[in-house]
Scaffold this motif. Structure first.
Motif, PDB file in Angstrom:
ATOM      1  N   GLY A   1      38.133  22.491  41.312  1.00  0.00           N
ATOM      2  CA  GLY A   1      37.592  21.204  41.733  1.00  0.00           C
ATOM      3  C   GLY A   1      37.335  20.279  40.556  1.00  0.00           C
ATOM      4  N   LEU A   2      36.787  20.820  39.482  1.00  0.00           N
ATOM      5  CA  LEU A   2      36.522  20.023  38.287  1.00  0.00           C
ATOM      6  C   LEU A   2      37.829  19.510  37.680  1.00  0.00           C
ATOM      7  N   GLY A   3      38.831  20.369  37.618  1.00  0.00           N
ATOM      8  CA  GLY A   3      40.133  19.956  37.080  1.00  0.00           C
ATOM      9  C   GLY A   3      40.777  18.870  37.921  1.00  0.00           C
ATOM     10  N   LEU A   4      40.692  19.005  39.245  1.00  0.00           N
ATOM     11  CA  LEU A   4      41.251  17.969  40.119  1.00  0.00           C
ATOM     12  C   LEU A   4      40.510  16.650  39.967  1.00  0.00           C
ATOM     13  N   ALA A   5      39.194  16.705  39.792  1.00  0.00           N
ATOM     14  CA  ALA A   5      38.407  15.479  39.622  1.00  0.00           C
ATOM     15  C   ALA A   5      38.783  14.769  38.315  1.00  0.00           C
ATOM     16  N   VAL A   6      38.909  15.525  37.228  1.00  0.00           N
ATOM     17  CA  VAL A   6      39.272  14.933  35.937  1.00  0.00           C
ATOM     18  C   VAL A   6      40.683  14.366  35.990  1.00  0.00           C
ATOM     19  N   PHE A   7      41.603  15.095  36.606  1.00  0.00           N
ATOM     20  CA  PHE A   7      42.996  14.641  36.709  1.00  0.00           C
ATOM     21  C   PHE A   7      43.101  13.366  37.538  1.00  0.00           C
ATOM     22  N   SER A   8      42.370  13.304  38.653  1.00  0.00           N
ATOM     23  CA  SER A   8      42.419  12.097  39.484  1.00  0.00           C
ATOM     24  C   SER A   8      41.785  10.916  38.757  1.00  0.00           C
ATOM     25  N   SER A   9      40.732  11.147  37.980  1.00  0.00           N
ATOM     26  CA  SER A   9      40.131  10.071  37.190  1.00  0.00           C
ATOM     27  C   SER A   9      41.123   9.542  36.159  1.00  0.00           C
ATOM     28  N   PHE A  10      41.871  10.436  35.539  1.00  0.00           N
ATOM     29  CA  PHE A  10      42.892  10.034  34.576  1.00  0.00           C
ATOM     30  C   PHE A  10      43.967   9.186  35.249  1.00  0.00           C
ATOM     31  N   LEU A  11      44.428   9.606  36.422  1.00  0.00           N
ATOM     32  CA  LEU A  11      45.464   8.845  37.129  1.00  0.00           C
ATOM     33  C   LEU A  11      44.966   7.471  37.563  1.00  0.00           C
ATOM     34  N   ILE A  12      43.755   7.400  38.072  1.00  0.00           N
ATOM     35  CA  ILE A  12      43.204   6.118  38.507  1.00  0.00           C
ATOM     36  C   ILE A  12      43.012   5.182  37.310  1.00  0.00           C
ATOM     37  N   GLY A  13      42.490   5.706  36.229  1.00  0.00           N
ATOM     38  CA  GLY A  13      42.297   4.892  35.029  1.00  0.00           C
ATOM     39  C   GLY A  13      43.604   4.388  34.453  1.00  0.00           C
TER      40      GLY A  13
END
Length: 102
Positions: free
Chosen positions: A50-62
């Motif tokens: 879950g933490l990895g998916l959250a960080v990855f999605s934040s990177f994509l959105i940014g």
């Protein structure tokens, strides 16, 4: 006890509840009896997934916001009409599309 009437299309059944006690051996804990690899993986690494998916999605959105902004700034440098003023030149910019698809 209580009487319960059940109807199903052409059948009608009346049941009488005598006791509400449940034998201890008939109750099973699904968390301990399920030994599939998905359940074991979720129990062991669920937080980290879950933490990895959250960080990855934040990177994509940014990165999406940055790419679209760079595309719009490139359009202004070329002298095109800004999107807020009714211009649609950004639709021809590949950098803006890359940001949108990210």
């Amino acid at each position: 006890g209580s009487l319960i009437t059940l109807s199903c299309l052409s059948h009608r059944v009346v049941c009488q509840v005598i006791s509400s006690a449940v034998p201890a051996d008939s109750v099973q804990d699904n968390a301990t009896s399920d030994s599939s690899w998905i359940t074991r993986l979720e129990n062991s690494y669920g937080f980290y997934i879950g933490l990895g998916l959250a960080v990855f999605s934040s990177f994509l959105i940014g990165s999406s916001v940055i790419l679209k902004k760079k595309g719009l700034l490139r359009l202004v440098e070329k002298g095109g009409t800004r999107a807020g003023d009714g211009g649609h030149g950004y639709l021809k910019d590949w950098l803006w599309w890359a940001g949108l698809l990210t």
